[in-house]
Structures are given as C-alpha cells and as structure tokens.
Design a protein around this motif. Structure first.
Motif, PDB file in Angstrom:
ATOM      1  N   PRO A   1     -72.092  18.627  32.683  1.00 54.67           N
ATOM      2  CA  PRO A   1     -72.872  19.579  31.871  1.00 54.67           C
ATOM      3  C   PRO A   1     -72.303  19.775  30.473  1.00 54.67           C
ATOM      4  N   ALA A   2     -70.978  19.907  30.353  1.00 55.95           N
ATOM      5  CA  ALA A   2     -70.379  20.082  29.028  1.00 55.95           C
ATOM      6  C   ALA A   2     -70.583  18.835  28.169  1.00 55.95           C
ATOM      7  N   ILE A   3     -70.470  17.659  28.778  1.00 54.25           N
ATOM      8  CA  ILE A   3     -70.683  16.416  28.023  1.00 54.25           C
ATOM      9  C   ILE A   3     -72.129  16.314  27.557  1.00 54.25           C
ATOM     10  N   ILE A   4     -73.066  16.652  28.419  1.00 51.32           N
ATOM     11  CA  ILE A   4     -74.489  16.578  28.061  1.00 51.32           C
ATOM     12  C   ILE A   4     -74.807  17.543  26.933  1.00 51.32           C
ATOM     13  N   VAL A   5     -74.289  18.766  27.015  1.00 51.14           N
ATOM     14  CA  VAL A   5     -74.535  19.755  25.957  1.00 51.14           C
ATOM     15  C   VAL A   5     -73.962  19.268  24.628  1.00 51.14           C
ATOM     16  N   TYR A   6     -72.770  18.697  24.673  1.00 51.34           N
ATOM     17  CA  TYR A   6     -72.173  18.196  23.437  1.00 51.34           C
ATOM     18  C   TYR A   6     -72.978  17.039  22.852  1.00 51.34           C
ATOM     19  N   LEU A   7     -73.406  16.108  23.692  1.00 55.81           N
ATOM     20  CA  LEU A   7     -74.159  14.960  23.193  1.00 55.81           C
ATOM     21  C   LEU A   7     -75.497  15.381  22.603  1.00 55.81           C
ATOM     22  N   ILE A   8     -76.128  16.391  23.186  1.00 56.62           N
ATOM     23  CA  ILE A   8     -77.422  16.843  22.686  1.00 56.62           C
ATOM     24  C   ILE A   8     -77.281  17.550  21.345  1.00 56.62           C
ATOM     25  N   PHE A   9     -76.239  18.375  21.217  1.00 54.34           N
ATOM     26  CA  PHE A   9     -76.113  19.224  20.031  1.00 54.34           C
ATOM     27  C   PHE A   9     -75.005  18.771  19.087  1.00 54.34           C
ATOM     28  N   GLN A  10     -74.538  17.533  19.201  1.00 60.56           N
ATOM     29  CA  GLN A  10     -73.417  17.114  18.370  1.00 60.56           C
ATOM     30  C   GLN A  10     -73.778  17.104  16.879  1.00 60.56           C
ATOM     31  N   ARG A  11     -75.023  16.759  16.542  1.00 57.89           N
ATOM     32  CA  ARG A  11     -75.414  16.781  15.130  1.00 57.89           C
ATOM     33  C   ARG A  11     -75.397  18.194  14.582  1.00 57.89           C
ATOM     34  N   HIS A  12     -75.910  19.139  15.359  1.00 60.51           N
ATOM     35  CA  HIS A  12     -75.876  20.533  14.926  1.00 60.51           C
ATOM     36  C   HIS A  12     -74.444  21.038  14.836  1.00 60.51           C
ATOM     37  N   LEU A  13     -73.585  20.568  15.734  1.00 61.32           N
ATOM     38  CA  LEU A  13     -72.189  20.990  15.713  1.00 61.32           C
ATOM     39  C   LEU A  13     -71.498  20.523  14.449  1.00 61.32           C
ATOM     40  N   VAL A  14     -71.637  19.256  14.120  1.00 54.14           N
ATOM     41  CA  VAL A  14     -71.021  18.714  12.918  1.00 54.14           C
ATOM     42  C   VAL A  14     -71.590  19.360  11.665  1.00 54.14           C
ATOM     43  N   LYS A  15     -72.901  19.557  11.639  1.00 51.67           N
ATOM     44  CA  LYS A  15     -73.538  20.184  10.479  1.00 51.67           C
ATOM     45  C   LYS A  15     -73.073  21.613  10.303  1.00 51.67           C
TER      46      LYS A  15
ATOM     47  N   SER B   1     -72.228  35.196  28.493  1.00 50.91           N
ATOM     48  CA  SER B   1     -71.092  35.369  27.586  1.00 50.91           C
ATOM     49  C   SER B   1     -71.436  34.915  26.172  1.00 50.91           C
ATOM     50  N   ILE B   2     -72.108  33.775  26.060  1.00 57.25           N
ATOM     51  CA  ILE B   2     -72.484  33.272  24.736  1.00 57.25           C
ATOM     52  C   ILE B   2     -73.480  34.217  24.065  1.00 57.25           C
ATOM     53  N   ALA B   3     -74.385  34.800  24.836  1.00 51.24           N
ATOM     54  CA  ALA B   3     -75.336  35.757  24.258  1.00 51.24           C
ATOM     55  C   ALA B   3     -74.606  36.953  23.662  1.00 51.24           C
ATOM     56  N   VAL B   4     -73.625  37.491  24.382  1.00 51.50           N
ATOM     57  CA  VAL B   4     -72.849  38.619  23.862  1.00 51.50           C
ATOM     58  C   VAL B   4     -72.065  38.204  22.625  1.00 51.50           C
ATOM     59  N   ILE B   5     -71.443  37.037  22.677  1.00 47.49           N
ATOM     60  CA  ILE B   5     -70.655  36.564  21.536  1.00 47.49           C
ATOM     61  C   ILE B   5     -71.526  36.394  20.305  1.00 47.49           C
ATOM     62  N   LEU B   6     -72.719  35.828  20.458  1.00 42.74           N
ATOM     63  CA  LEU B   6     -73.598  35.605  19.313  1.00 42.74           C
ATOM     64  C   LEU B   6     -74.092  36.913  18.718  1.00 42.74           C
TER      65      LEU B   6
ATOM     66  N   VAL C   1     -71.322  27.689  17.182  1.00 43.28           N
ATOM     67  CA  VAL C   1     -70.639  28.674  18.023  1.00 43.28           C
ATOM     68  C   VAL C   1     -71.067  28.518  19.478  1.00 43.28           C
ATOM     69  N   ALA C   2     -72.366  28.349  19.705  1.00 38.84           N
ATOM     70  CA  ALA C   2     -72.865  28.246  21.079  1.00 38.84           C
ATOM     71  C   ALA C   2     -72.288  27.031  21.796  1.00 38.84           C
ATOM     72  N   VAL C   3     -72.246  25.886  21.128  1.00 38.49           N
ATOM     73  CA  VAL C   3     -71.737  24.670  21.767  1.00 38.49           C
ATOM     74  C   VAL C   3     -70.240  24.784  22.045  1.00 38.49           C
ATOM     75  N   LEU C   4     -69.470  25.235  21.056  1.00 39.18           N
ATOM     76  CA  LEU C   4     -68.028  25.351  21.247  1.00 39.18           C
ATOM     77  C   LEU C   4     -67.683  26.343  22.356  1.00 39.18           C
ATOM     78  N   GLN C   5     -68.383  27.472  22.378  1.00 46.66           N
ATOM     79  CA  GLN C   5     -68.099  28.468  23.404  1.00 46.66           C
ATOM     80  C   GLN C   5     -68.553  27.993  24.781  1.00 46.66           C
ATOM     81  N   PHE C   6     -69.652  27.269  24.844  1.00 49.29           N
ATOM     82  CA  PHE C   6     -70.105  26.738  26.132  1.00 49.29           C
ATOM     83  C   PHE C   6     -69.057  25.806  26.726  1.00 49.29           C
TER      84      PHE C   6
END
Length: 282
Positions: free
Chosen positions: A260-274, A87-92, A205-210
C-alpha cells in the motif's frame, strides 16, 4: 601563441559533459541496484517454502496461504487504513490553518511560537512516548483508535506545519491583502484562495505522513495492544515473535504490508516532488 579554435573548445566541453554524465549515470545505476535489491530479495523469497528458502531453489504459494491463515490480514489492513486516513485528516486541518497563520497573519509572539513548532521536530519519539502513554492512560485512550490517531497527529503536525508555512510564504502578500480588502476576510481568503493554491503541498504532506504512519511499529505496538485493533505492522511483529518462524511467511507478510505505501508513493510521486520543490524553493 594562438588560442584553440572555437569548435575544438566546444568539442572538448561536450566530451567533458559526456564523461560527467556517464559517471552520474553509473552512480545512479549503482544506487538503484543497492536500493532495489532488498525488494527483489523480499519478492523472490516470499514465494517459497522454508525448505525452498534454505536451498534457494523453487517457488511456491504456501507461504501466502500460511500468512493469511495465521494473521487476520484484511482486518489489520483496514485498521491501518482507518488510522492513517484519520490521522492525516487531523494533521492537514491543523497544519494548513496554522501554516497560513504563521505565514500571513501578524500577531504577538508568532515568531517564538513558530520556533517552538520547528524545535518539536528535533525531539525524538522515544523520549516522549512514555509521557504520552501516561497522559492518554489517564483519559482511558489506551487500546483505542482515537488514542493512536492523536499520537500520530501530534507527531506529524510540526513538520507539516513547517512545510505549509514555508509554502504559504511563497504566495504574494498583495494577493492576500487584496482579497481581504475586497471583503473576503482572512477566513474566506484562506478557504477560497490560499487553500486551493496549496494543493501540491497538501499532497506532499499527505503522502509523507501516510508512508510514515503506515510503516510505524512503536506507536501501534504500545497504544493498540488489542488484537482486534492492531495494525498490519503490529500483526507482523506478533507473528515474528513466535518460537518457530518461517522466513518466507514473514517476507510474504512484509510484502503485503509494504505494497500500500509503495502504491501510494507511485501514484502521487509527481505531486510529492512538485510540492517539495515549490514549497522549499519559494
């Protein structure tokens, strides 16, 4: 009347800043406690039996063995991951190309089309879920991965397109025009220049949609009724619908689903905020 000395005025200003910072810190601590206490309660009671939960004493791993015994956790996690990634691949793909077109290309009706895309953000899911179910049923896409992927892609594309268009508007028009004049054309300009520059927005977009797709229940419950295809959230809903439900078992399953959602957020939180900061600030 003589004004107060400069050092006295500065000390008062510093004192006011310290008081203000203290209040801000206190409010942040209160918000953190309110937000983190449910997770602590979930984690603490996931390692208990039902009797231990009733007495609020002792810990055990029996609830974890029970949740893995009653649910095919591994298969449901794989199903959730497959649907999320596809789904994220199609959205992107759709949002990056559409966002670049809305931001940098000039064509008749672009403003109206973009307004319709933004208006789609205001449509609640519950009002369109039945028409989507009927339309997909006509094509035989109920109880298929493809049907759920298309629904998630349709729901996530408007916001992703809006975010990407906002981000691409911050890229200099002179840079795009210079690349086009050099013979790249809009297609290669998008692939070689705009797309690499938009990686922070793409990560956002990828993190929020995930997180949104992973935690969703309604779409999975309606479009993936086959036990072999259901996601982890649907599996937990099926587990909780039993006549006798152990609360620690549900909490253990909820923890498995949330990790899984928590781990993805913690890994990419800097990219998300940026990505949010750069995209909305331009």
């Amino acid at each position: 009347m003589t004004p107060p000395p400069a050092d006295e005025h500065g000390s008062r200003a510093r004192a006011r800043r310290r008081v203000m910072n203290g209040w801000v810190f206190f409010l942040m601590v209160v918000v953190a406690v309110v937000m983190l206490y449910p997770f602590y309660y979930l984690l603490d009671n996931a390692f208990r039996t039902q009797s231990q939960f009733d007495q609020q004493r002792g810990h055990s791993l029996s609830s974890w063995s029970q949740v893995f015994h009653e649910l095919p956790v591994g298969r449901e996690l794989v199903n959730s991951l497959l649907i999320c990634v596809a789904s994220i691949a199609v959205i992107l793909v759709v949002s990056t190309t559409a966002g670049f077109a809305f931001a940098k290309l000039r064509f008749r009706g672009s403003g109206t089309v973009f307004l319709l895309v933004v208006a789609a953000l205001m449509v609640p899911l519950q009002s369109i879920i039945i028409p989507e179910y009927v339309n997909l049923a006509k094509f035989g896409l109920i109880n298929t991965y493809l049907g759920a992927i298309l629904v998630y892609a349709a729901l996530g594309t408007p916001f992703a397109t809006f975010l990407m268009a906002t981000y691409y508007r911050g890229i200099s028009d002179d840079l795009i025009e210079a690349a086009v004049m050099d013979g790249l054309g809009y297609e290669r300009t998008f692939l070689r220049i705009a797309l690499p520059l938009s990686l922070p927005a793409i990560a956002t977009v990828a993190v929020l949609q995930f997180i949104q797709i992973w935690d969703d229940l309604l779409v999975g419950l309606l479009f993936l009724q086959n036990p072999q295809q259901r996601t982890i959230t649907v599996g937990l809903a099926a587990l909780s619908s039993g006549r006798t439900t152990s609360i620690p078992v549900l909490m253990a399953g909820s923890l498995v689903s949330a990790l899984p959602a928590i781990i993805v957020y913690l890994i990419f939180q800097r990219h998300l905020v940026k990505g949010l900061t750069l995209g909305m600030g331009k």
